[in-house]
Design a protein around this motif. Structure first.
Motif: not given
Length: 160
Positions: A27, A30, A32, A43, A45, A101
């Motif tokens: 993934t 990410r 925030t 969120d 990328a 994240t």
């Protein structure tokens, strides 16, 4: 053999292993990034985020070891593939999670290109004057904090 001795032998030793975030490779990172009045990224990328932490400047990629970093006045650079955006923050926290994240909570964050080098110079001169003048101790301390933030801001603007 007493109960305690039997219990100790029955327990296997616990093996502590430091691990890295492995499930994040597919993934990517990410991000925030939020301030009290606005969410700058939710969120999203991104390829990499460079932060100014109290422990030192660092670049964060996907699968970075989880950590919590206190931000100092400085630049947060968000690399989105071929482009990048730079924000000046006055402080806050960056939290890297095991699932790749990254949550950044800042007190204030402004794009670096919105600052005027001349206005920073003028404000810095005034802050130095107040810090060195015969003001109250409280005013001197506030001016010293202002000087620290303005010097970091001046370095960020001059580096762009």
């Amino acid at each position: 053999m007493n109960f305690l001795a039997r219990s100790v032998r029955a327990v296997r030793p616990v093996r502590m292993v430091r691990s890295y975030a492995t499930e994040a490779a597919a993934t990517g990172l990410r991000l925030t990034f939020a301030v009290p009045h606005q969410t700058l990224y939710k969120d999203a990328a991104v390829a990499q985020v460079n932060i100014a932490a109290v422990s030192g400047d660092m670049g964060i990629l996907a699968s970075h070891v989880p950590s919590i970093e206190q931000l100092r006045p400085g630049v947060i650079e968000v690399l989105e593939g071929a482009s990048s955006k730079k924000f000046f923050v006055s402080g806050g926290f960056a939290i890297m999670n095991p699932d790749s994240t990254l949550n950044i909570n800042a007190v204030e964050a402004f794009p670096v290109e919105e600052f005027s080098a001349e206005a920073i110079r003028n404000n810095l001169a005034e802050a130095h004057r107040v810090a060195n003048a015969g003001a109250t101790e409280e005013e001197k301390l506030a001016a010293k904090i202002e000087v620290e933030v303005l010097e970091s801001l001046q370095a960020a603007v001059n580096a762009k």
